[in-house]
Design a protein around this motif. Structure first.
Motif, PDB file in Angstrom:
ATOM      1  N   UNK A  22       0.815  -1.208   0.000  1.00 56.80           N
ATOM      2  CA  UNK A  22       0.000   0.000   0.000  1.00 56.80           C
ATOM      3  C   UNK A  22       0.848   1.256   0.000  1.00 56.80           C
ATOM      4  N   UNK A  23       0.229   2.410  -0.184  1.00 62.94           N
ATOM      5  CA  UNK A  23       0.972   3.677  -0.208  1.00 62.94           C
ATOM      6  C   UNK A  23       1.496   4.039   1.171  1.00 62.94           C
ATOM      7  N   UNK A  24       2.578   4.808   1.196  1.00 61.36           N
ATOM      8  CA  UNK A  24       3.129   5.295   2.453  1.00 61.36           C
ATOM      9  C   UNK A  24       2.165   6.304   3.064  1.00 61.36           C
ATOM     10  N   UNK A  25       1.820   6.103   4.325  1.00 63.88           N
ATOM     11  CA  UNK A  25       0.899   6.982   5.024  1.00 63.88           C
ATOM     12  C   UNK A  25       1.659   7.844   6.029  1.00 63.88           C
ATOM     13  N   UNK A  26       1.058   8.982   6.358  1.00 64.81           N
ATOM     14  CA  UNK A  26       1.682   9.897   7.297  1.00 64.81           C
ATOM     15  C   UNK A  26       0.647  10.426   8.279  1.00 64.81           C
ATOM     16  N   UNK A  27       1.111  10.737   9.483  1.00 65.67           N
ATOM     17  CA  UNK A  27       0.294  11.480  10.433  1.00 65.67           C
ATOM     18  C   UNK A  27       0.907  12.868  10.579  1.00 65.67           C
ATOM     19  N   UNK A  28       0.069  13.854  10.778  1.00 64.22           N
ATOM     20  CA  UNK A  28       0.532  15.237  10.841  1.00 64.22           C
ATOM     21  C   UNK A  28       0.540  15.713  12.285  1.00 64.22           C
ATOM     22  N   UNK A  29       1.731  16.098  12.761  1.00 61.31           N
ATOM     23  CA  UNK A  29       1.856  16.650  14.113  1.00 61.31           C
ATOM     24  C   UNK A  29       1.722  18.160  14.134  1.00 61.31           C
ATOM     25  N   UNK A  30       2.077  18.802  13.010  1.00 58.36           N
ATOM     26  CA  UNK A  30       2.008  20.258  12.909  1.00 58.36           C
ATOM     27  C   UNK A  30       1.804  20.621  11.453  1.00 58.36           C
ATOM     28  N   UNK A  31       0.948  21.607  11.211  1.00 57.36           N
ATOM     29  CA  UNK A  31       0.602  21.959   9.838  1.00 57.36           C
ATOM     30  C   UNK A  31       0.652  23.472   9.639  1.00 57.36           C
ATOM     31  N   UNK A  32       1.611  23.924   8.806  1.00 57.44           N
ATOM     32  CA  UNK A  32       1.651  25.296   8.294  1.00 57.44           C
ATOM     33  C   UNK A  32       1.544  26.354   9.404  1.00 57.44           C
ATOM     34  N   UNK A  33       2.419  26.249  10.401  1.00 53.23           N
ATOM     35  CA  UNK A  33       2.376  27.176  11.538  1.00 53.23           C
ATOM     36  C   UNK A  33       3.317  28.353  11.322  1.00 53.23           C
ATOM     37  N   UNK A  34       2.829  29.557  11.559  1.00 52.05           N
ATOM     38  CA  UNK A  34       3.629  30.776  11.554  1.00 52.05           C
ATOM     39  C   UNK A  34       3.696  31.314  12.980  1.00 52.05           C
ATOM     40  N   UNK A  35       4.902  31.624  13.430  1.00 51.43           N
ATOM     41  CA  UNK A  35       5.089  32.097  14.807  1.00 51.43           C
ATOM     42  C   UNK A  35       6.067  33.264  14.809  1.00 51.43           C
ATOM     43  N   UNK A  36       5.753  34.304  15.581  1.00 55.15           N
ATOM     44  CA  UNK A  36       6.664  35.410  15.816  1.00 55.15           C
ATOM     45  C   UNK A  36       6.726  35.664  17.317  1.00 55.15           C
ATOM     46  N   UNK A  37       7.944  35.660  17.866  1.00 53.38           N
ATOM     47  CA  UNK A  37       8.135  35.916  19.288  1.00 53.38           C
ATOM     48  C   UNK A  37       9.089  37.092  19.429  1.00 53.38           C
ATOM     49  N   UNK A  38       8.584  38.202  19.936  1.00 52.16           N
ATOM     50  CA  UNK A  38       9.401  39.398  20.089  1.00 52.16           C
ATOM     51  C   UNK A  38      10.325  39.245  21.291  1.00 52.16           C
ATOM     52  N   UNK A  39      11.517  39.824  21.193  1.00 53.26           N
ATOM     53  CA  UNK A  39      12.455  39.749  22.311  1.00 53.26           C
ATOM     54  C   UNK A  39      11.886  40.468  23.521  1.00 53.26           C
ATOM     55  N   UNK A  40      11.987  39.814  24.684  1.00 51.37           N
ATOM     56  CA  UNK A  40      11.478  40.378  25.924  1.00 51.37           C
ATOM     57  C   UNK A  40      10.024  40.081  26.200  1.00 51.37           C
ATOM     58  N   UNK A  41       9.345  39.428  25.263  1.00 52.11           N
ATOM     59  CA  UNK A  41       7.931  39.111  25.452  1.00 52.11           C
ATOM     60  C   UNK A  41       7.758  37.772  26.158  1.00 52.11           C
ATOM     61  N   UNK A  42       6.527  37.478  26.536  1.00 51.22           N
ATOM     62  CA  UNK A  42       6.181  36.180  27.120  1.00 51.22           C
ATOM     63  C   UNK A  42       4.981  35.644  26.351  1.00 51.22           C
ATOM     64  N   UNK A  43       5.165  34.487  25.723  1.00 52.38           N
ATOM     65  CA  UNK A  43       4.131  33.904  24.871  1.00 52.38           C
ATOM     66  C   UNK A  43       3.691  32.570  25.456  1.00 52.38           C
ATOM     67  N   UNK A  44       2.379  32.382  25.583  1.00 56.04           N
ATOM     68  CA  UNK A  44       1.832  31.126  26.068  1.00 56.04           C
ATOM     69  C   UNK A  44       1.232  30.325  24.923  1.00 56.04           C
ATOM     70  N   UNK A  45       1.403  29.010  24.978  1.00 58.64           N
ATOM     71  CA  UNK A  45       0.799  28.109  23.994  1.00 58.64           C
ATOM     72  C   UNK A  45      -0.162  27.197  24.736  1.00 58.64           C
ATOM     73  N   UNK A  46      -1.433  27.204  24.336  1.00 59.68           N
ATOM     74  CA  UNK A  46      -2.434  26.371  24.980  1.00 59.68           C
ATOM     75  C   UNK A  46      -3.131  25.502  23.946  1.00 59.68           C
ATOM     76  N   UNK A  47      -3.727  24.425  24.425  1.00 60.18           N
ATOM     77  CA  UNK A  47      -4.432  23.488  23.556  1.00 60.18           C
ATOM     78  C   UNK A  47      -4.544  22.150  24.244  1.00 60.18           C
ATOM     79  N   UNK A  48      -5.417  21.300  23.718  1.00 61.08           N
ATOM     80  CA  UNK A  48      -5.596  19.975  24.289  1.00 61.08           C
ATOM     81  C   UNK A  48      -4.365  19.112  24.043  1.00 61.08           C
TER      82      UNK A  48
END
Length: 264
Positions: A22-48
């Motif tokens: 059969x064809x090679x299958x894949x699972x996706x852990x992350x899809x097309x993410x853009x992130x910007x973190x400014x110096x000196x900032x505090x960024x939280x990531x939430x999710x299930x």
């Protein structure tokens, strides 16, 4: 310019074939993410659980290689395929604290060796033992504790040790992957206050993965909401948490118990 900038980050993992031919299958852990973190900032990531939070962090730190997309740290490309030695410059600029402090500390090593390990591993010159004593004091531990071993400390003290190791080399970015979830409420409040102090004093940039909305609300300027490997909402913490625009964010906030870090 952003301290951390990611564009189009995608991570797919090979999945077992349903049949031999059969064809090679894949699972996706992350899809097309853009992130910007400014110096000196505090960024939280939430999710299930399984939403892609830890996958995103690993890619930003060069601990895994993206299937597609790019990561830049202070304008320099992070290339995880080039080998561990080639990323010493990034390890010098970053530190990480994990969820379970005991699992992340070698029980055979003294606290002094554990905390000072990044100084030796990264070839940082100077009086290393003096720096270890200094950073232990920064996190509220006595210098004499450097001769003791992890099993001799409480959970809160072990997390302080893990934090000391993460900042001993004076990184610009400190990442916490659920760093407070294993602690009781009182200790959590103490560590949270300590992180805020270090951020103010040393100009640390913080990236915090947390299930605890109270932690994110009290510590972070910006919040990123993730679902099924995608960023579904992001923005100023107060706006996202109080006026979420996405149905998933509203449902997530309604389902997560809120623990006030300042509650004794």
């Amino acid at each position: 310019m952003s301290l951390v900038r990611a564009r189009g980050l995608t991570r797919r993992y090979p999945a077992p074939k349903a049949t031999m031919f059969g064809p090679r299958l894949f699972t996706t852990g992350l899809e097309d993410a853009d992130v910007d973190i400014a110096e000196g900032s505090a960024v939280g990531i939430i999710g299930e659980s399984g939403s892609g939070k830890s996958t995103l962090v690993r890619l930003l730190l060069g601990l895994d290689t993206p299937t597609d997309g790019t990561v830049q740290f202070d304008g320099q490309i992070v290339d995880a395929t080039a080998g561990a030695r080639s990323l010493h410059w990034l390890r010098r600029q970053t530190g990480i604290v994990f969820q379970d402090p005991y699992a992340s500390l070698d029980p055979r090593m003294s606290i002094g060796r554990i905390v000072g390990e990044p100084l030796w591993a990264l070839g940082i010159e100077g009086d290393r033992r003096a720096r270890v004593r200094e950073v232990l004091a920064d996190v509220g531990l006595e210098a004499a504790m450097a001769n003791r071993f992890p099993h001799e400390f409480s959970g809160g003290q072990r997390q302080r040790i893990a934090l000391a190791r993460a900042i001993v080399h004076r990184p610009r970015l400190l990442v916490g992957d659920e760093p407070l979830s294993a602690l009781d409420v009182t200790v959590r409040a103490q560590i949270l206050a300590l992180l805020g102090e270090l951020r103010t004093r040393d100009g640390l940039t913080l990236l915090m993965v947390s299930h605890d909305i109270g932690v994110v609300q009290n510590l972070c300027d910006e919040v990123v909401v993730m679902k099924d490997g995608r960023i579904v909402e992001e923005g100023p913490t107060e706006k996202v948490l109080l006026q979420p625009q996405v149905v998933y964010t509203r449902r997530l906030l309604a389902s997560i118990p809120v623990i006030d870090p300042g509650t004794p």
